[in-house]
Design an enzyme around this catalytic site. Structure first.
Site, short mmCIF file in Angstrom:
data_model
loop_
_atom_site.label_atom_id
_atom_site.label_comp_id
_atom_site.label_asym_id
_atom_site.label_seq_id
_atom_site.Cartn_x
_atom_site.Cartn_y
_atom_site.Cartn_z
N GLU A 51 0.86 -1.18 0.00
CA GLU A 51 0.00 0.00 0.00
C GLU A 51 0.89 1.23 0.00
O GLU A 51 1.96 1.24 0.62
CB GLU A 51 -0.93 0.04 1.21
CG GLU A 51 -1.80 1.30 1.22
CD GLU A 51 -2.91 1.26 2.25
OE1 GLU A 51 -3.82 2.11 2.17
OE2 GLU A 51 -2.88 0.39 3.14
N CYS A 250 -6.44 1.19 2.40
CA CYS A 250 -7.45 2.26 2.43
C CYS A 250 -7.36 3.21 1.26
O CYS A 250 -8.34 3.91 0.96
CB CYS A 250 -7.34 3.01 3.74
SG CYS A 250 -7.89 2.06 5.18
N ASN A 381 -12.02 -3.13 -0.04
CA ASN A 381 -10.84 -3.35 0.78
C ASN A 381 -11.17 -3.87 2.17
O ASN A 381 -10.92 -5.03 2.48
CB ASN A 381 -10.05 -2.05 0.91
CG ASN A 381 -9.00 -2.12 2.02
OD1 ASN A 381 -8.19 -3.03 2.02
ND2 ASN A 381 -9.04 -1.21 2.96
N GLU A 382 -11.77 -3.03 3.00
CA GLU A 382 -11.97 -3.39 4.40
C GLU A 382 -13.40 -3.00 4.79
O GLU A 382 -13.64 -2.46 5.85
CB GLU A 382 -10.95 -2.66 5.27
CG GLU A 382 -10.73 -3.25 6.63
CD GLU A 382 -9.58 -2.57 7.35
OE1 GLU A 382 -8.68 -3.28 7.80
OE2 GLU A 382 -9.57 -1.32 7.43
#
Length: 658
Positions: A51, A250, A381-382
């Site tokens: 990331e 993120c 993603n999350e």
């Protein structure tokens, strides 16, 4: 990756694990049943998660030396400074010229700002500060290039100066014809400087327009022209990762959808890739980074290329119409989700499509006619909650119809347990999802206590991706977390549980991967670097040791976890070796006998050990191998192999069998 807003979701008991006393009368037997190999271990078992956090891309893996090379930061002159002269009143002033950011007749629509240098007198100049300085090495060549449109001056002169102002390299761009064109030359540095400056001068009166000003090393990983920083990429290659997950994290989501990561803006000509703010720009009050943007010089093409270069499977993660739920929680309407789904379909075509397809043609034009062999994509993603489930259903219906060969990775939320986690898993089982991504940033004791986490998972349900994990010595993303041996050996113990359950756990990756020592936002991290140097942490070496020693099939072995000893075993059908991993988290030497049942063993076993008597031991730029693997061998005469495990050690035995 968990932003600051979710820290309250994770209650951590922060206490280092205590040493267990050992007073053994006889050795512990590690019984390995090599006669009954278990399920296959995925070749993607241990990989890496990348990331762009901690200046991991621009200022890190992407080795461009010039910050804000396209003048597209919110403050367009960020990183750029006029070289001031002494005025008649003995004051520093800008008497020789001015710098003007303009937008009339730009280089292109994606890059609307450019710099006009107006020289009132010969010798007017400016300098760039780079990413916390500019690193150059003696004897190394750097490509100085820029798009130039001149209103008179015939040359732009560049110099590199060290911290004392001494010139250590120079080059000149010439031949301007009044239209936007790219010009380049090579500058060879004649000295090493970790914090150099890059200077540009006009030696004639008049104005020159500049855009995409670049100082880029010629010596990149695998000699790619828009390639990666060699030492950092080599550290990744040395891991032999099974996969690379990119670009996050993120940043996939963005704080708002307008600033989400859009892969289509990161491919093609680098001069036409749209710069945006990095979502980690000011996420943490204690580590603001107002100069943190994404140039996308490192884009999806380069990610796919890196995966291919290091022999890893690519795992791109795409936005599913949801901004970060810890920030704005902005949602695209369900009726707008088709745009996001089309991005996924087009990405598959970019990666795998023939040259006759639109996106396959672009891939070929960029220099890669062959497909990248994409087999999996992450949807979001999350994320969590019903809005996520609804959007996943739309993605799954479209992608499974057109590309049933592509596995879809989905998220279980930001924490490793709790109501959200349970709700998401319940939905994924019902929907028969392919792979579920679990994240856990917990203290070292949690990792030791959860080595059996997957022992009782449903073998017929979705598979698991341990997508982000790291032992936190102080707290989630706390500034005083340490990449010490205490954390690393706990992660190693936990990884034996991942490997033992490889029929459920298909992939695992430590996070975050990279951090600039002068520009980080999050700790701990696997690899740290400055402008010229880098080092792997003890946590990195645990990952490397496991990834370098992955078998093809699980072997039943025990004890799995007993009195501070954690083990796993596998068979490598390719090399005809049994691989035994033994982690001793106690303060005493552990006498052990490895018993291989069902096979013959003889020859020379290869031994890899990673250890430190000091649980607080760390590596650093000045001491990069304080905790690092050691390699040895030992003779094997039978299937009963006596060994001694040093205190606080990770040891891997590769035993030839027949």
């Amino acid at each position: 990756m968990l932003p600051k807003y979710c820290l309250s979701l994770l209650a951590l008991v922060l206490a280092p694990f205590s040493a267990l006393s050992q007073n053994q009368q006889s050795p512990t037997v590690i019984a390995v049943d090599a006669a009954h190999p278990g399920p296959s271990i995925s070749p993607t078992m241990f990989g890496i998660f990348f990331e762009d956090i901690n200046f991991a891309a621009d200022g890190g893996l992407y080795p461009e030396r010039i910050k804000n090379r396209s003048f597209e930061f919110d403050q367009p002159l960020t990183g750029w400074h006029a070289i001031l002269a002494i005025t008649a009143s003995n004051q520093l002033g800008n008497t020789k010229g001015e710098l003007d950011i303009r937008t009339e007749e730009p280089l292109n629509k994606a890059n609307p700002h450019y710099l006009r240098m107006n020289a009132y007198e010969p010798g007017f100049g400016l300098w760039n500060s780079g990413y916390r300085g500019i690193g150059v090495e003696s004897g190394a060549d750097y490509r100085f290039s820029a798009y130039v449109r001149s209103g008179g001056p015939k040359a732009v002169r560049a110099t590199i100066t060290d911290a004392n102002g001494h010139e250590i390299g120079n080059g000149t761009l010439t031949g301007f014809d009044g239209q936007w064109k790219r010009y380049e030359t090579v500058i060879r540095a004649n000295a090493t400087a970790p914090n150099a400056r890059f200077n540009l001068f006009l030696d004639e009166k008049g104005s020159v327009d500049l855009d995409m000003v670049s100082l880029f090393p010629l010596d990149t990983f695998n000699h790619r022209p828009n390639g990666l920083r060699k030492d950092l990429a080599q550290l990744l290659a040395d891991m032999h990762p099974g996969f690379i997950r990119f670009p996050g994290g993120c940043i996939v989501e963005g704080r708002r959808l307008a600033n989400r990561y859009q892969w289509k803006t990161t491919v093609g000509d680098i001069a036409e890739r749209k710069t945006i703010v990095n979502r980690w720009n000011d996420e943490f009050d204690q580590r603001p980074a107002p100069d943190y943007f994404q140039s996308f010089g490192l884009g999806f093409y380069e990610y796919f290329q890196l995966a291919e270069d290091v022999g890893a499977s690519p795992l791109p993660i795409l936005n599913c119409g949801m901004a970060c739920q810890f920030n704005s929680s902005e949602l695209a309407q369900l009726s707008e989700t088709q745009e996001y789904i089309q991005d996924a379909l087009d990405l598959i075509e970019f990666a795998n499509g023939p040259e006759t397809s639109a996106w396959g043609k672009l891939r070929a034009e960029m220099g890669h006619p062959a497909p990248f062999h994409l087999t999996m994509i992450g949807v979001g993603n999350e994320q969590w909650g019903q809005p996520y489930i609804e959007r996943y259903k739309l993605f799954a219906a479209a992608l499974k119809e057109k590309h049933p060969e592509i596995s879809l990775v989905v998220a279980a939320g930001p924490a490793p347990a709790g109501a959200v986690f349970d709700e998401m898993w319940s939905n994924w089982r019902t929907l028969k999802a392919d792979i579920v991504d679990e994240h856990y940033y917990m203290n070292p004791e949690w990792f030791l206590s959860n080595t059996a986490r997957y022992d009782h998972y449903d073998r017929s349900g979705p598979k698991v991706f341990a997508g982000e994990y790291a032992a936190q010595t102080s707290g989630v993303a706390k500034a005083d977390n340490h990449n010490n041996w205490n954390a690393a050996i706990a992660e190693a113990a936990y990884m034996t549980g991942l490997e033992r359950n490889a029929d459920v756990v298909r992939m695992a990756s430590y996070a975050p991967l990279l951090a600039n020592v002068d520009a980080w936002q999050w700790t701990p991290d696997a690899i740290w670097f400055d402008n010229l140097r880098s080092y792997g942490t003890p946590n990195y070496y645990v990952q490397k040791v496991f990834a370098n020693n992955v078998g093809t099939r699980i072997l039943p072995a025990g004890p799995e976890a007993q009195d501070g000893l954690y083990t796993s075993a596998s068979l490598d059908d390719r090399t005809h070796e049994v691989i035994v991993k033994a982690i001793n988290v106690t303060s005493s030497v552990r006498t052990v006998e490895i018993n291989l049942n069902g096979v013959g063993a003889s020859g020379t076993a290869k031994v890899t050990s990673l250890e430190s008597a000091d649980l607080n031991a760390e590596n650093s730029l000045d001491h990069p191998k304080n905790v690092a693997p050691k390699y040895s061998s030992m003779p094997v005469k039978s299937g009963k192999i006596p060994v001694a495990l040093d205190p606080y050690s990770v040891t891997v035995y590769r035993i030839p069998v027949h």
